[in-house]
Enzyme design. Structure first.
Site, short mmCIF file in Angstrom:
data_model
loop_
_atom_site.label_atom_id
_atom_site.label_comp_id
_atom_site.label_asym_id
_atom_site.label_seq_id
_atom_site.Cartn_x
_atom_site.Cartn_y
_atom_site.Cartn_z
NE ARG A 62 -3.95 0.14 1.21
CZ ARG A 62 -4.79 0.11 0.16
NH1 ARG A 62 -4.93 -0.97 -0.58
NH2 ARG A 62 -5.49 1.17 -0.13
NE ARG A 80 6.01 10.56 5.49
CZ ARG A 80 7.27 10.91 5.32
NH1 ARG A 80 7.61 12.19 5.37
NH2 ARG A 80 8.19 10.01 5.11
NE ARG A 86 14.77 -1.69 -15.18
CZ ARG A 86 14.75 -1.30 -16.45
NH1 ARG A 86 15.03 -2.16 -17.43
NH2 ARG A 86 14.47 -0.05 -16.76
NE ARG A 126 17.09 8.31 -7.95
CZ ARG A 126 17.45 7.75 -6.80
NH1 ARG A 126 16.98 8.24 -5.67
NH2 ARG A 126 18.27 6.74 -6.77
CD GLU A 160 19.09 6.80 -10.29
OE1 GLU A 160 19.56 7.55 -9.41
OE2 GLU A 160 18.30 5.87 -10.04
CE1 TYR A 187 18.10 -0.34 -2.70
CE2 TYR A 187 16.79 -0.42 -0.69
CZ TYR A 187 17.64 0.25 -1.54
OH TYR A 187 18.04 1.53 -1.22
CG ASP A 189 17.26 1.70 2.60
OD1 ASP A 189 17.62 1.97 1.43
OD2 ASP A 189 16.15 2.04 3.06
C1 LIG Z 1 20.86 3.59 -6.80
C2 LIG Z 1 20.89 3.20 -5.35
C3 LIG Z 1 20.82 4.17 -4.38
C4 LIG Z 1 20.84 3.82 -3.02
N1 LIG Z 1 20.70 4.80 -2.08
C5 LIG Z 1 20.66 4.47 -0.78
C6 LIG Z 1 20.44 5.46 0.22
O1 LIG Z 1 20.27 6.64 -0.06
N2 LIG Z 1 20.41 5.06 1.52
C7 LIG Z 1 20.58 3.75 1.89
O2 LIG Z 1 20.53 3.46 3.09
N3 LIG Z 1 20.82 2.79 0.96
C8 LIG Z 1 20.85 3.11 -0.35
N4 LIG Z 1 21.08 2.14 -1.30
C9 LIG Z 1 21.41 0.76 -0.86
C10 LIG Z 1 22.95 0.59 -0.64
O3 LIG Z 1 23.61 0.79 -1.86
C11 LIG Z 1 23.20 -0.84 -0.12
O4 LIG Z 1 22.59 -1.02 1.14
C12 LIG Z 1 24.69 -1.17 0.06
O5 LIG Z 1 25.49 -0.73 -0.98
C13 LIG Z 1 24.82 -2.68 0.17
O6 LIG Z 1 26.15 -3.03 0.46
P1 LIG Z 1 26.68 -4.47 0.07
O7 LIG Z 1 27.96 -4.66 0.78
O8 LIG Z 1 25.61 -5.48 0.26
O9 LIG Z 1 26.88 -4.43 -1.51
P2 LIG Z 1 27.94 -3.64 -2.50
O10 LIG Z 1 28.00 -2.24 -2.04
O11 LIG Z 1 27.49 -3.95 -3.83
O12 LIG Z 1 29.29 -4.37 -2.15
C14 LIG Z 1 29.62 -5.63 -2.67
C15 LIG Z 1 31.11 -5.63 -2.96
O13 LIG Z 1 31.52 -6.96 -3.30
C16 LIG Z 1 32.48 -6.88 -4.34
N5 LIG Z 1 32.52 -8.21 -5.00
C17 LIG Z 1 31.53 -8.80 -5.71
N6 LIG Z 1 31.93 -10.01 -6.12
C18 LIG Z 1 33.19 -10.19 -5.65
C19 LIG Z 1 34.12 -11.27 -5.75
N7 LIG Z 1 33.84 -12.40 -6.42
N8 LIG Z 1 35.34 -11.14 -5.15
C20 LIG Z 1 35.65 -9.98 -4.48
N9 LIG Z 1 34.79 -8.93 -4.36
C21 LIG Z 1 33.57 -9.05 -4.93
C22 LIG Z 1 31.94 -5.77 -5.22
O14 LIG Z 1 32.96 -5.26 -6.06
C23 LIG Z 1 31.47 -4.77 -4.17
O15 LIG Z 1 32.50 -3.86 -3.82
C24 LIG Z 1 20.99 2.46 -2.66
C25 LIG Z 1 21.09 1.48 -3.65
C26 LIG Z 1 21.00 1.83 -4.97
C27 LIG Z 1 21.00 0.76 -6.02
#
Ligand SMILES: Cc1cc2nc3c(=O)[nH]c(=O)nc-3n(C[C@H](O)[C@H](O)[C@H](O)COP(=O)(O)OP(=O)(O)OC[C@H]3O[C@@H](n4cnc5c(N)ncnc54)[C@H](O)[C@@H]3O)c2cc1C
Length: 376
Positions: A177, A181, A255, A286, A311, A359, A361
């Site tokens: 939903r 606000r 995506r 954006r 973007e 996904y 945050d």
């Molecule tokens: C467009 C966008 C905007 C966002 N904005 C916000 C926001 O405003 N606020 C918020 O709270 N969250 C936001 N997020 C979410 C945020 O990006 C994620 O919570 C965060 O980046 C997740 O961290 P992670 O470590 O899971 O993944 P990642 O940041 O993707 O880190 C994974 C790492 O693993 C490495 N890796 C992958 N495979 C291998 C391998 N085989 N060997 C060695 N290294 C490897 C990659 O290179 C990467 O550095 C946003 C996400 C998107 C898509």
């Protein structure tokens, strides 16, 4: 490092938090990151001319209501208290998101009080979707929640751009939903703990990894080192789960996004950090204007230049940067196959947005790292 008793593959927020927690428990941790830098998608660059912090993978605002996460991250960064607001451009006018009194009153040319809004929205929703059955897709779900005029103006085309398909082709469960606000609160996130690290995101990661029991190697793919650690050293893997198993069941769908940066000879382009373009005639979703994330930085704010970033959502294929998991019945089935495969590998812990295909945050990424490391 003479001895390794935990491997962290991937130095995004999940991996860095996991590494720090494990190190503080006394484990010797080897962090392997295949990019040339740590920080994953929260990585930033600093513009040498203006000092503007550029979010390389899209705007990142830290916000949370999770006490233990807030306490944890503040050990490595002081936050500037930035509170995120998002505006929307529709039919030549600018509105304050999220859906609330400011937007609804402006859109309908009304002056409703908070107490009047719920009944108004309910009547609009009932006009748009007769009910008697459950909404069958994203569009029906959204209309049954906010009515057709608001949906048509602010949701339909933005969603079409974001997901590259008509919203009628998307599942009803994607949207749940849509909350409206009944107040003039235009704070985009409902968390009052919010901000951007004063010293920048990169410094947060550097400080998190700065521990005598942590060794970091960048430009190293876990796949290239896997054979060196055959004997049950726990591996905390935050790369793509399908890639880990050679895409044997096929790739999980994502995506992707394309970012286009532009330097402008202007002190201020749009007066705020993010404006959503919700109409079909604008190809991007954006515009980010990064200097607004550091209102405390007088030198950056006074610069006669600004840097914006458009973007563009786009289709994903293996090899492209994955951004948003595509949550469908098929992708959930595929994920379950990979999860079953992972469960057969002793001491493998999958995490992060790529490892869990979900996904999160930033605060949830840290929280999940805390959960994943709790039994080690
Ligand atoms: C467009 C966008 C905007 C966002 N904005 C916000 C926001 O405003 N606020 C918020 O709270 N969250 C936001 N997020 C979410 C945020 O990006 C994620 O919570 C965060 O980046 C997740 O961290 P992670 O470590 O899971 O993944 P990642 O940041 O993707 O880190 C994974 C790492 O693993 C490495 N890796 C992958 N495979 C291998 C391998 N085989 N060997 C060695 N290294 C490897 C990659 O290179 C990467 O550095 C946003 C996400 C998107 C898509």
């Amino acid at each position: 490092m003479t001895e390794v008793d935990a491997i962290v593959a991937g130095a995004g927020l999940w991996g860095c938090a996991a590494a720090r927690i494990l190190a503080e428990k006394g484990r010797a941790v080897l962090v392997l990151e295949r990019r040339p830098h740590v920080g994953g998608n929260v990585r930033c660059d600093t513009d040498p001319e203006t000092g503007i912090e550029l979010h390389a993978y899209g705007s990142h605002i830290f916000h949370t209501h999770i006490d233990r996460v807030w306490d944890f991250v503040r050990r490595f960064a002081e936050f500037n208290g930035y509170q995120h607001k998002v505006l929307a451009r529709h039919a030549g006018k600018t509105y304050f998101l999220p859906l609330g009194l400011a937007l609804v009153n402006q859109f309908y040319g009304l002056d409703m009080a908070p107490s009047e809004l719920p009944a108004f929205i309910a009547a609009e929703a009932a006009k748009g979707f007769a009910g008697g059955r459950a909404p069958a897709n994203f569009e029906e779900q959204a209309i049954s929640s906010i009515g057709k005029p608001l949906y048509d103006a602010f949701i339909r085309e933005y969603t079409r751009k974001q997901w590259g398909t008509d919203p009628c082709n998307l599942g009803a469960d994607i949207v749940k939903r849509l909350p409206v606000r009944a107040s003039y609160d235009i704070n985009y996130f409902p968390d009052y703990r919010q901000g951007i690290p004063l010293a920048g995101y990169n410094s947060l990661f550097d400080r998190m990894l700065d521990h005598p029991k942590i060794t970091v190697e960048c430009n190293v793919d876990w796949a290239a080192r896997r054979s060196e650690f055959p004997h049950g050293v726990p591996v905390f893997y935050s790369g793509p789960v399908d890639e880990l198993f050679g895409y044997k069941f096929g790739p999980l769908p994502w995506r992707s996004l394309r970012f286009e940066q532009e330097r402008m000879p202007l002190a201020d382009f749009q007066g705020t950090s993010v404006v959503n373009y919700v109409d079909a005639d604008v190809p991007y979703t954006r515009i980010h204007e990064f200097k607004h994330y550091h209102p405390e930085n007088a030198a950056v704010m006074a610069s006669r230049q600004t840097i914006v970033c458009r973007e563009y959502p786009r289709a994903w294929k293996p090899g492209d940067e994955p951004y948003y998991p595509v949550d469908t019945a098929e992708s959930r089935e595929l994920l379950a196959l990979y999860q079953a495969e992972a469960a057969n590998v002793p001491n493998l812990v999958l995490g992060g947005r790529l490892g869990e295909y979900k996904y999160y945050d930033m605060d949830r990424s840290v929280d999940r790292a805390m959960e994943a490391t709790s039994r080690f």
